[in-house]
Scaffold this motif. Structure first.
Motif, mmCIF file in Angstrom:
data_model
loop_
_atom_site.group_PDB
_atom_site.id
_atom_site.type_symbol
_atom_site.label_atom_id
_atom_site.label_comp_id
_atom_site.label_asym_id
_atom_site.label_seq_id
_atom_site.Cartn_x
_atom_site.Cartn_y
_atom_site.Cartn_z
ATOM 1 N N LEU A 52 -4.818 -5.925 -0.925
ATOM 2 C CA LEU A 52 -6.122 -6.397 -0.457
ATOM 3 C C LEU A 52 -6.284 -7.903 -0.612
ATOM 4 O O LEU A 52 -7.079 -8.521 0.103
ATOM 5 N N LEU A 86 -8.071 -0.106 0.967
ATOM 6 C CA LEU A 86 -9.467 -0.008 0.516
ATOM 7 C C LEU A 86 -9.793 1.416 0.084
ATOM 8 O O LEU A 86 -10.423 1.631 -0.965
ATOM 9 N N THR A 87 -9.369 2.380 0.873
ATOM 10 C CA THR A 87 -9.614 3.787 0.540
ATOM 11 C C THR A 87 -8.901 4.180 -0.751
ATOM 12 O O THR A 87 -9.479 4.848 -1.624
ATOM 13 N N LYS A 108 -10.501 2.530 -3.819
ATOM 14 C CA LYS A 108 -11.789 3.142 -4.134
ATOM 15 C C LYS A 108 -11.585 4.395 -4.980
ATOM 16 O O LYS A 108 -12.411 4.736 -5.830
ATOM 17 N N SER A 130 -4.668 -8.839 2.579
ATOM 18 C CA SER A 130 -5.320 -8.284 3.759
ATOM 19 C C SER A 130 -6.602 -7.576 3.318
ATOM 20 O O SER A 130 -6.613 -6.356 3.105
ATOM 21 N N PRO A 131 -7.690 -8.319 3.135
ATOM 22 C CA PRO A 131 -8.923 -7.773 2.560
ATOM 23 C C PRO A 131 -9.508 -6.581 3.318
ATOM 24 O O PRO A 131 -10.242 -5.784 2.724
ATOM 25 N N ASN A 132 -9.207 -6.445 4.583
ATOM 26 C CA ASN A 132 -9.786 -5.360 5.385
ATOM 27 C C ASN A 132 -8.798 -4.216 5.637
ATOM 28 O O ASN A 132 -9.021 -3.397 6.543
ATOM 29 N N HIS A 133 -7.747 -4.166 4.862
ATOM 30 C CA HIS A 133 -6.744 -3.109 5.034
ATOM 31 C C HIS A 133 -7.388 -1.765 4.669
ATOM 32 O O HIS A 133 -7.685 -1.494 3.501
ATOM 33 N N GLU A 134 -7.611 -0.919 5.667
ATOM 34 C CA GLU A 134 -8.403 0.299 5.465
ATOM 35 C C GLU A 134 -7.758 1.259 4.467
ATOM 36 O O GLU A 134 -8.442 1.811 3.600
ATOM 37 N N ASN A 155 0.823 -1.208 0.000
ATOM 38 C CA ASN A 155 0.000 0.000 0.000
ATOM 39 C C ASN A 155 0.859 1.261 0.000
ATOM 40 O O ASN A 155 0.604 2.207 -0.750
#
Length: 452
Positions: free
Chosen positions: A170, A180-181, A184, A173-177, A146
């Motif tokens: 992701l 994800l941001t 998006k 680590s699918p929930n890596h904030e 990231n």
């Protein structure tokens, strides 16, 4: 009253018959009918060059033709275009070469913190090298991926690679904030860039279609054909030069210093390309046709294994294809998708790229999967009125890396790679036909046509 009942009974009977006929038509013609692959008039279906010009010259002004004795010049010109074209950056290729972390947690953490510090202090080159090192020793670390993506996006405006890194983060680590941001934000941008890429392809392809109508395209097509075979077998390790390959195909004579296998690989691809030329106008592409392509690709190299599915487990680097017991069902599903409306409604380049990837992922044969997949990819492009794509020998590493990324769940880089290869080949053809100029009396007619 009785008459009314009789009339109503007759009407109900007619309706029932009509419903039964409709149901029969639906199930027979919709569910069980083999759908056909849609195709435009294939402008470039002459993978095997014809002896005479394909396009008749009905124009009332002369054309500057390319003589056959200039074929060496044409071949060198086409090859020079491919060699001079900037190759795609392999920014994250080294990440994909590592399957497991090789650094300790403290080493990874310290390297990442140092990279961030250099980034904040404006020392981009040192930061880049440290991010590269961190990603190399920790290819599955979501924080590293990231942060590296953020650096490339902010410092190099490389949204495509950054988006790939966010996606890879992701996957681990699918929930890596943060990832994800970031994704998006980048995903819509990347989608827009891909859309623009397809528009550029269509624009160039329309231009080339108009160009080849001028005639005099035969020599260009013939030399491009030799280049196509050269790069197709070259990716698999064949060491023949394009001149040696052309000599073999033109004369049928053995090339000194080259192995029998290398000769047979070239002859197999030629036969397979002849078969593809026939399939371009076929209504349906099924398992029989796919086996037919493979039989021709490998028939000279390994006759016993050609045209039959594998019956053993195989490994492709770190990727393990499905068990051989599952291949018949997987290939049935593949053929169903290949001929489906869903697939045919895609942009032809996306459709062709996915057809290539899906077959390679199944890996139905012991050997020859890549060559067969590339031929199916080009068959689809030809059906849609696009020229066949070359994956250059020099692009081998990027080609395999994008396939590996697709195996991880992100097929977009591979589709994008095929799209770039399509642009590459369109530019080559456009350059090769630059002397098909009008020689009328007007000043405009004297100009060499160029793509803009």
């Amino acid at each position: 009253m009785n008459i009314l009942l009789i009339v109503i009974s007759i009407l109900l009977s007619v309706i029932c018959v009509l419903l039964a006929l409709f149901q029969h038509y639906y199930f027979i013609n919709k569910l069980y009918k083999r759908p056909s692959l849609k195709y435009d008039v294939p402008v470039f279906d002459d993978l095997i060059p014809s002896k005479e010009n394909k396009f008749e010259n009905n124009l009332n002004y002369p054309l500057q033709q390319i003589d056959d004795h200039d074929s060496d010049i044409v071949l060198n010109d086409l090859n020079s275009v491919l060699e001079s074209r900037p190759q795609q950056k392999d920014t994250i290729g080294y990440i994909l070469k590592n399957d497991k972390a090789t650094g300790t947690d403290s080493e990874v953490y310290n390297t990442l913190q140092a990279a961030i510090a250099f980034k904040l202090s404006g020392k981009s080159l040192k930061a880049l090298k440290l991010f590269e090192h961190a990603a190399a020793i920790a290819p599955e670390n979501a924080d590293v991926l990231n942060r590296y993506g953020e650096f490339l996006e902010q410092q190099h405006q490389d949204v495509l690679t950054a988006d790939e890194l966010y996606f890879k983060a992701l996957t681990h680590s699918p929930n890596h904030e943060a990832a994800l941001t970031n994704r998006k934000r980048t995903a819509p941008v990347v989608e827009g860039l891909d859309y623009k890429l397809f528009k550029d392809i269509d624009k160039r392809n329309d231009f080339l279609k108009n160009r080849v109508k001028l005639g005099g395209f035969e020599t260009v097509k013939k030399q491009a054909y030799y280049l196509h075979i050269y790069h197709t077998v070259g990716i698999e390790g064949n060491t023949m030069t394009v001149e040696q390959l052309r000599y073999l195909l033109q004369t049928g004579q053995v090339v000194s210093g080259k192995s029998l296998v290398e000769h047979n690989e070239v002859l197999g691809i030629e036969k397979a390309m002849q078969y593809i030329k026939l399939l371009v106008r076929a209504d349906y592409i099924g398992i029989k046709e796919i086996l037919g392509i493979h039989r021709r690709v490998m028939g000279h190299v390994d006759p016993m294994a050609s045209g039959v599915f594998r019956d053993e487990k195989v490994f492709v680097g770190s990727h393990i294809p499905p068990p051989y017991e599952d291949i018949p069902d997987l290939m049935e599903n593949y053929v169903e998708w290949l001929n489906s409306e869903e697939a045919q409604n895609m942009h032809p380049v996306r459709y062709a790229a996915l057809a290539h990837y899906k077959l390679v992922d199944i890996h139905p044969f012991v050997d020859g999967n890549g060559r067969t997949s590339r031929l199916i990819m080009n068959m689809i492009l030809l059906k849609a009125g696009y020229p066949p794509v070359m994956v250059l020998k020099e692009q081998r590493e990027t080609y395999y890396d994008s396939l590996k990324t697709a195996n991880m769940g992100d097929v977009r880089p591979f589709v994008r790679f095929v799209a770039q290869c399509t642009l590459q080949i369109l530019d080559m053809y456009i350059y090769g036909t630059r002397f098909l100029s009008l020689e009328g009396n007007s000043e405009e007619g004297k100009k060499i046509i160029t793509f803009e």
